[in-house]
Design a protein around this motif. Structure first.
Motif, PDB file in Angstrom:
ATOM      1  N   LYS A  84       0.850  -1.199   0.000  1.00  0.00           N
ATOM      2  CA  LYS A  84       0.000   0.000   0.000  1.00  0.00           C
ATOM      3  C   LYS A  84       0.877   1.238   0.000  1.00  0.00           C
ATOM      4  N   THR A  85       0.435   2.261  -0.701  1.00  0.00           N
ATOM      5  CA  THR A  85       1.109   3.551  -0.686  1.00  0.00           C
ATOM      6  C   THR A  85       0.122   4.625  -1.120  1.00  0.00           C
ATOM      7  N   GLN A  86       0.355   5.848  -0.655  1.00  0.00           N
ATOM      8  CA  GLN A  86      -0.468   6.973  -1.092  1.00  0.00           C
ATOM      9  C   GLN A  86       0.279   7.841  -2.082  1.00  0.00           C
ATOM     10  N   THR A  87       1.603   7.784  -2.056  1.00  0.00           N
ATOM     11  CA  THR A  87       2.378   8.689  -2.911  1.00  0.00           C
ATOM     12  C   THR A  87       3.314   7.976  -3.877  1.00  0.00           C
ATOM     13  N   GLY A  88       3.527   6.677  -3.703  1.00  0.00           N
ATOM     14  CA  GLY A  88       4.488   5.951  -4.531  1.00  0.00           C
ATOM     15  C   GLY A  88       3.825   5.154  -5.639  1.00  0.00           C
ATOM     16  N   ASP A  89       4.565   4.190  -6.172  1.00  0.00           N
ATOM     17  CA  ASP A  89       4.110   3.351  -7.272  1.00  0.00           C
ATOM     18  C   ASP A  89       4.191   1.885  -6.834  1.00  0.00           C
ATOM     19  N   VAL A  90       3.034   1.274  -6.577  1.00  0.00           N
ATOM     20  CA  VAL A  90       2.976  -0.096  -6.090  1.00  0.00           C
ATOM     21  C   VAL A  90       3.582  -1.069  -7.104  1.00  0.00           C
ATOM     22  N   ALA A  91       3.317  -0.881  -8.383  1.00  0.00           N
ATOM     23  CA  ALA A  91       3.826  -1.786  -9.417  1.00  0.00           C
ATOM     24  C   ALA A  91       5.358  -1.792  -9.436  1.00  0.00           C
ATOM     25  N   LYS A  92       5.972  -0.623  -9.293  1.00  0.00           N
ATOM     26  CA  LYS A  92       7.439  -0.545  -9.268  1.00  0.00           C
ATOM     27  C   LYS A  92       8.008  -1.230  -8.031  1.00  0.00           C
ATOM     28  N   GLY A 103      11.337 -14.143   6.018  1.00  0.00           N
ATOM     29  CA  GLY A 103      10.653 -12.855   6.057  1.00  0.00           C
ATOM     30  C   GLY A 103      11.552 -11.670   5.793  1.00  0.00           C
ATOM     31  N   THR A 104      12.823 -11.908   5.491  1.00  0.00           N
ATOM     32  CA  THR A 104      13.739 -10.807   5.176  1.00  0.00           C
ATOM     33  C   THR A 104      13.323 -10.181   3.851  1.00  0.00           C
ATOM     34  N   LEU A 105      13.247  -8.856   3.839  1.00  0.00           N
ATOM     35  CA  LEU A 105      12.894  -8.113   2.628  1.00  0.00           C
ATOM     36  C   LEU A 105      14.157  -7.505   2.034  1.00  0.00           C
ATOM     37  N   GLU A 106      14.226  -7.462   0.710  1.00  0.00           N
ATOM     38  CA  GLU A 106      15.412  -6.927   0.041  1.00  0.00           C
ATOM     39  C   GLU A 106      15.022  -6.070  -1.149  1.00  0.00           C
ATOM     40  N   LEU A 107      15.701  -4.924  -1.264  1.00  0.00           N
ATOM     41  CA  LEU A 107      15.597  -4.058  -2.441  1.00  0.00           C
ATOM     42  C   LEU A 107      16.990  -3.849  -2.995  1.00  0.00           C
ATOM     43  N   PRO A 108      17.153  -3.910  -4.307  1.00  0.00           N
ATOM     44  CA  PRO A 108      18.489  -3.692  -4.872  1.00  0.00           C
ATOM     45  C   PRO A 108      18.935  -2.242  -4.702  1.00  0.00           C
ATOM     46  N   LEU A 109      20.237  -2.041  -4.728  1.00  0.00           N
ATOM     47  CA  LEU A 109      20.790  -0.695  -4.598  1.00  0.00           C
ATOM     48  C   LEU A 109      20.321   0.193  -5.752  1.00  0.00           C
ATOM     49  N   GLU A 110      20.351  -0.348  -6.943  1.00  0.00           N
ATOM     50  CA  GLU A 110      19.925   0.420  -8.125  1.00  0.00           C
ATOM     51  C   GLU A 110      18.483   0.053  -8.466  1.00  0.00           C
ATOM     52  N   HIS A 111      17.623   1.053  -8.427  1.00  0.00           N
ATOM     53  CA  HIS A 111      16.198   0.859  -8.715  1.00  0.00           C
ATOM     54  C   HIS A 111      15.628   2.197  -9.177  1.00  0.00           C
ATOM     55  N   ASP A 112      14.421   2.168  -9.694  1.00  0.00           N
ATOM     56  CA  ASP A 112      13.738   3.408 -10.072  1.00  0.00           C
ATOM     57  C   ASP A 112      12.367   3.504  -9.392  1.00  0.00           C
ATOM     58  N   ILE A 113      12.332   3.102  -8.137  1.00  0.00           N
ATOM     59  CA  ILE A 113      11.099   3.183  -7.349  1.00  0.00           C
ATOM     60  C   ILE A 113      10.879   4.643  -6.952  1.00  0.00           C
ATOM     61  N   PRO A 114       9.702   5.187  -7.222  1.00  0.00           N
ATOM     62  CA  PRO A 114       9.429   6.568  -6.844  1.00  0.00           C
ATOM     63  C   PRO A 114       9.442   6.763  -5.325  1.00  0.00           C
ATOM     64  N   GLU A 115       9.754   7.983  -4.912  1.00  0.00           N
ATOM     65  CA  GLU A 115       9.747   8.302  -3.481  1.00  0.00           C
ATOM     66  C   GLU A 115       8.364   8.048  -2.912  1.00  0.00           C
ATOM     67  N   GLY A 116       8.359   7.618  -1.665  1.00  0.00           N
ATOM     68  CA  GLY A 116       7.082   7.372  -1.006  1.00  0.00           C
ATOM     69  C   GLY A 116       7.251   6.461   0.187  1.00  0.00           C
ATOM     70  N   ARG A 117       6.132   6.263   0.861  1.00  0.00           N
ATOM     71  CA  ARG A 117       6.070   5.396   2.043  1.00  0.00           C
ATOM     72  C   ARG A 117       5.218   4.192   1.653  1.00  0.00           C
ATOM     73  N   TYR A 118       5.789   2.986   1.749  1.00  0.00           N
ATOM     74  CA  TYR A 118       5.142   1.761   1.312  1.00  0.00           C
ATOM     75  C   TYR A 118       4.905   0.841   2.509  1.00  0.00           C
ATOM     76  N   LEU A 119       3.673   0.391   2.687  1.00  0.00           N
ATOM     77  CA  LEU A 119       3.327  -0.572   3.741  1.00  0.00           C
ATOM     78  C   LEU A 119       3.239  -1.961   3.122  1.00  0.00           C
ATOM     79  N   ILE A 120       3.971  -2.908   3.714  1.00  0.00           N
ATOM     80  CA  ILE A 120       4.052  -4.254   3.169  1.00  0.00           C
ATOM     81  C   ILE A 120       3.250  -5.215   4.048  1.00  0.00           C
ATOM     82  N   SER A 121       2.434  -6.064   3.416  1.00  0.00           N
ATOM     83  CA  SER A 121       1.705  -7.137   4.094  1.00  0.00           C
ATOM     84  C   SER A 121       2.205  -8.461   3.526  1.00  0.00           C
ATOM     85  N   LEU A 122       2.348  -9.457   4.403  1.00  0.00           N
ATOM     86  CA  LEU A 122       2.885 -10.756   3.998  1.00  0.00           C
ATOM     87  C   LEU A 122       1.878 -11.868   4.243  1.00  0.00           C
TER      88      LEU A 122
END
Length: 142
Positions: A84-92, A103-122
């Motif tokens: 979930k996000t209000q300002t970012g891009d969920v698809a990215k 349950g460890t989450l990982e994002l690569p150093l190089e990405h083009d995810i827009p700025e925002g606050r993302y809530l993750i559900s598992l």
């Protein structure tokens, strides 16, 4: 006396045969106390990091702590249920975010995810069970 013993054995056999044919779910899965010790990860754009930073030198991804409080019969599988996000891009975020078995989450150093606050559900599942842990982790992309 032999006839009584034979009747008792037959009745015992019938009882065991009929009572053991129940459909019982194997194992267990508990996620009621599931949480991350540090439940927020701040991801900084690579361009905003110092070029001499070890993260850039070794191309280190952004990694969370493993989730705690998940108990159950092995093998437990974990997947991303929702973002979930209000300002970012969920698809990215879905394109880049990886979740591992602990349950460890990982994002690569190089990405083009827009700025925002993302809530993750598992979602956690094993044989016979599937349970969700909603809004358990926050990723802030700056």
């Amino acid at each position: 006396m032999k006839a009584v013993i034979n009747i008792v054995l037959v009745l015992l056999g019938v009882y065991i045969a009929t009572s053991s044919c129940q459909d019982v779910t194997v194992g267990f899965l508990q996620v009621e106390d599931a949480s991350y010790n540090t439940d927020t990860m701040v991801v900084v754009n690579k361009a905003d990091l110092d070029p001499d930073d070890a993260r850039i030198k070794w191309n280190q991804p952004w990694v969370s702590n493993p989730i705690e409080g998940v108990y159950g019969t092995a093998q437990i599988y974990v997947t991303i249920k929702a973002i979930k996000t209000q300002t970012g891009d969920v698809a990215k975020m879905k394109e880049y975010l990886i979740v591992y078995g602990d349950g460890t989450l990982e994002l690569p150093l190089e990405h083009d995810i827009p700025e925002g606050r993302y809530l993750i559900s598992l979602n956690f599942r094993n044989e016979g069970y599937s349970k969700d842990v909603d809004d358990c982790f926050t990723v802030i992309v700056k």
